[in-house]
Enzyme design. Structure first.
Site, PDB file in Angstrom:
ATOM      1  N   HIS A 272      38.743  40.293  49.311  1.00 44.67           N
ATOM      2  CA  HIS A 272      38.647  41.715  49.311  1.00 44.67           C
ATOM      3  C   HIS A 272      37.587  42.491  49.692  1.00 44.67           C
ATOM      4  CE1 HIS A 272      40.877  45.391  47.356  1.00 44.67           C
ATOM      5  NE2 HIS A 272      39.633  45.609  46.946  1.00 44.67           N
ATOM      6  N   GLU A 273      36.493  42.180  48.804  1.00 38.91           N
ATOM      7  CA  GLU A 273      35.217  42.894  48.958  1.00 38.91           C
ATOM      8  C   GLU A 273      34.815  42.653  50.349  1.00 38.91           C
ATOM      9  OE1 GLU A 273      34.344  45.096  47.025  1.00 38.91           O
ATOM     10  OE2 GLU A 273      35.877  44.184  45.298  1.00 38.91           O
ATOM     11  N   HIS A 276      36.143  45.308  52.673  1.00 40.95           N
ATOM     12  CA  HIS A 276      35.369  46.684  52.464  1.00 40.95           C
ATOM     13  C   HIS A 276      34.068  46.571  53.204  1.00 40.95           C
ATOM     14  CE1 HIS A 276      37.693  48.614  49.507  1.00 40.95           C
ATOM     15  NE2 HIS A 276      37.801  47.872  48.425  1.00 40.95           N
ATOM     16  N   GLU A 302      40.583  51.156  51.106  1.00 43.96           N
ATOM     17  CA  GLU A 302      41.202  49.986  50.343  1.00 43.96           C
ATOM     18  C   GLU A 302      42.157  49.320  51.390  1.00 43.96           C
ATOM     19  OE1 GLU A 302      40.509  49.337  47.600  1.00 43.96           O
ATOM     20  OE2 GLU A 302      42.185  48.260  46.705  1.00 43.96           O
TER      21      GLU A 302
END
Lengths: 508, 508
Positions: A272-273, A276, A302
């Site tokens: 997830h990160e 980003h 997001e």
């Protein structure tokens, strides 16, 4: 002669534009310096450093604010009002004007009062949550609601204050579109989750039970980052209590955390990160410090993290490639198949009360509860003292569960203690956008699933770079999505995705 | 009435003083934020982050400079000119005025030219050193000498330019006193080192031969820091290519480095940096950001690091306490006695050409060579092209060795590529001051040696806190030393210390 030359200057306005850009670069450079201090505070700083760090951050924030609201900024923007600018330059001016007008509209005293209230409210919230005592937090929440309504009134007294606050996080996505997406999500998901609850599907949910030492989990997280192609020459992986991403196109760092009972949690949050970080690292380097080199807003950010987490990390294809690394780091899992991993990573936790522990489906109902409550609070349609009951009623209505305590209910999240109203929806909007972008990428890239299964992410990276990252804040949100996917931003792709995926998994 | 009130204000000037202090706190807060960015750059930042980091640091530096030189600073200082201030407030104004006047005197363009020359000179120096080619570096050195002479002329055209440059690092120590200390050092040390070279003393120099893994050395460095009482709640230990200390009274971090062939090197450098950190951590917290909460200058800072490194870390007493930890981390050294460790840690490397590898004695002759050369360059008494030969001649005269190459000679240090002339002497002045302070502490603390041998550093910490740390920049350098020791700052204590210590070790 002099007058004519001046008139010329205004018409294509190179001087005013360049002067404005110098100022913008400078304030964004100060902002990015504050970002480094923020990262350090959460990852490296010893506890004793807090008093100095607070003052450093507050000084940089106030210096940046003074630069933005300096009358020279306003004068340059005025000068550029009638200038004949290229589309790209016009986009830059649009973004700068938006920031200037908002910063200029709100009195510094009110900003400071909100900031002070946040410090007090944070402490009160921590105590209230620890003691399951909503009444202890209620006065601070009330103060925040009042101050934020006042804040919104300074910006535009004639508009819905919640819409104005939402624009702090989503300056160029209409509230109307956002609400209609969230409404559609609720209508799709409530019956789906109900059906899943009733389903007798037997998922392999105990595949990864046991104790998985944090040190080995970290090696596995690095394996995952190596696989998807994180550039460690422009980043770092560290541990923090809440995973986050911080940085720019030169240096963008991610953090994760490890739960020794749940090795999938860290994999999910690391990927997830990474999504980003990949966005920030893909912004044009030459434009660093200008709107063309800054990421679009929270939903778009997001969308990048959720695309990698959900559409890549939670796919069968990914696990075909990644499972051998898992087996190697944790030989005790060697009997687990790709299908086992896929099912374990995608099970729906229909009895979970906590947003940050939610799965890909129920997550959005957690968000929608918060969205509806904060919207009604800000609009004056809900009294503070009614928040716990409304919260619990909505959980019962949407998720079929009722929190036994406020600590596991309306006190679980930090956001309102910061006075952040309008932030929650961006999480769900980002997931919805991720589905739409992934569907488009999948349509344009040959054999994307096979490529993911082979650990080849090059085409996907290139597609995201070309369609999202390289544009910075050049386009407003819906236009960015439309250029990338050919369609207005909507919940259609997300609905198709979850119906297909969870229909198959749960036989519903 | 209004005029009278204004006149009153000027006489005890609380408003102007408070306004000045607000400004000073703000610019020092910005400076300390830049310090965090500098630490991160050297310890944590991935390589790709350089372009953004350079711009962040340059923006903060220019913002700080603008705040210092703002005309309001000058106006407030003018207003305080005839004010009747307490001694403490007068000291604050003295320090602020000194910084303001220096910053105000030098044109920004010249500061920028020096900064640009430094970037170019650094690259040229790196290449020149790698290729042993002084001529490649010479034009940049010449440019720096010219620019720095010009810089000194802006500050005071009537004084020795080297003295003016020295004041960038030692603003309140007279050049005359510094030169006389350095002269005395040379006169003491040259014959001593000659005698050591002739001595047939047989020191236990091969006690710690072997390979000592960095990981275990780091554990041992942490043992040493625990022993001397480093507060990890207000600090960190990390690794960097050059050990350094960075921070303030809330958060002061140190770095070290490990050479697997030399476990004593890391112990020495860790304790050295600890001494620096202990100074910053001992500054008054309430005064953070004001001159009363900032450390005195480089020689005083170096006195704290050298006191801990040399007078504690290199003592027999320290090794009585610390050797068991060493044995535990490296069981292969279990036969080494305290005397072996003491001799190994204090041997004189009379054939060493490299400053940063020098021992406690020869170190100062390395410094004096650089001091004499840079002083003569800045005074116009030495031509650039003659530097290599003069360097080698002085090494032969003072140390009895002649560098075979310029890479191991006048190209070995980075300082001149930064345009730092006047910095080198502070290293030796700090060691000399350390000896004077330690002698005074030893005179006032009962059984200090026994306490060190017992691992009890409380009284020494308290003495340094009371006599040095708590004062910040309240007193000028010589006054600080005189208040702490009862004597003017001189080389006497250092001479006594090295004559006794090395006389015994080498039988000279």
């Amino acid at each position: 002669m002099a007058t004519e030359a001046a008139a010329d200057d205004v018409s294509d306005a190179p001087e005013a534009y360049d002067a404005l850009l110098d100022r913008v670069r400078r304030w964004n450079t100060v902002g990015s310096a504050a970002g480094v201090l923020g990262w350090d505070q959460q990852v490296m700083m010893p506890e004793g450093g807090t008093p100095a760090r607070s003052k450093q951050l507050s000084a940089l924030s106030s210096i940046r604010h003074d630069m933005v609201t300096d009358e020279e900024t306003g004068a340059l923007l005025d000068e550029l009002d009638d200038a004949d600018l290229s589309a790209e330059r016009a986009a830059v001016v649009r973004e700068v004007r938006r920031e200037y007008e908002r910063a200029d509209a709100v009195p510094v005293e009110l900003v400071e009062e909100i900031s002070e209230t946040s410090s007090e409210a944070l402490q009160a919230w921590e105590q209230a949550r620890a003691e399951d005592d909503f009444e202890h937090f209620a006065p601070y929440l009330e103060k925040h609601v009042e101050l934020k309504r006042e804040y919104a009134e300074h910006i535009d007294p004639d508009r819905d204050p919640y819409e104005v606050l939402f624009e702090d996080f989503e300056p160029c996505l209409s509230m109307e579109r956002a609400e209609s997406i969230l409404d559609e999500l609720r209508e799709t998901l409530v019956p789906m989750i109900d059906a899943i609850r009733e389903s007798d599907a037997d998922l392999a949910v105990d595949t990864f039970e046991g104790t998985f030492p944090a040190e080995t989990q970290e090696e596995l997280a690095r394996d995952a980052l190596d696989l998807v192609g994180y550039d460690f020459d422009r980043g770092r992986l560290d541990v923090s209590s809440h995973p986050f991403t911080s940085g720019n196109q030169f240096d963008c760092r991610i953090t994760t955390r490890f739960d020794e009972a749940d090795p999938l949690g860290a994999i999910g949050s690391t990927i997830h990160e990474y999504g980003h970080a990949q966005y920030n690292l893909g912004l044009p380097q030459d434009e660093w410090g200008t709107p063309l080199g800054e990421s679009r807003d929270l939903s778009v950010h997001e969308s990048q993290s959720r695309l990698w987490e959900n559409h890549v990390g939670r796919s069968r294809a990914f696990w075909e490639q990644f499972l051998p690394a898992f087996h190697e780091r944790f030989p005790e899992t060697e009997d687990a198949t790709v299908e086992d991993a896929y099912e374990a990573f995608n099970q729906v936790h229909e009895d979970n009360l906590i947003r940050v522990e939610a799965d890909e489906l129920t997550y959005h109902l957690h968000i929608i509860v918060r969205f509806e409550i904060e919207r009604d609070l800000i609009r004056g349609d809900l009294a503070i003292e009614d928040v716990p009951e409304v919260w619990n009623d909505k959980y019962e209505e949407y998720l079929g569960i009722r929190p036994p305590t406020d600590a596991d209910g309306c006190l679980q999240d930090i956001h309102w203690s910061h006075g952040n109203f309008g932030y929650f929806p961006t999480y769900s909007l980002g997931s919805v956008m991720a589905a739409q972008l992934f569907e488009a990428a999948d349509g344009e890239i040959d054999d994307l699933e096979d490529k993911i299964a082979a650990g080849d992410f090059e085409d996907l990276q290139a597609w995201l770079g070309e369609n999202v990252h390289q544009h910075g804040s050049r386009y407003e949100t819906n236009e960015l999505v439309k250029r990338a996917t050919g369609e207005d931003f909507s919940a259609d792709a997300f609905t198709d995705y979850v119906e297909a995926k969870y229909g198959e998994l749960y036989g519903i």
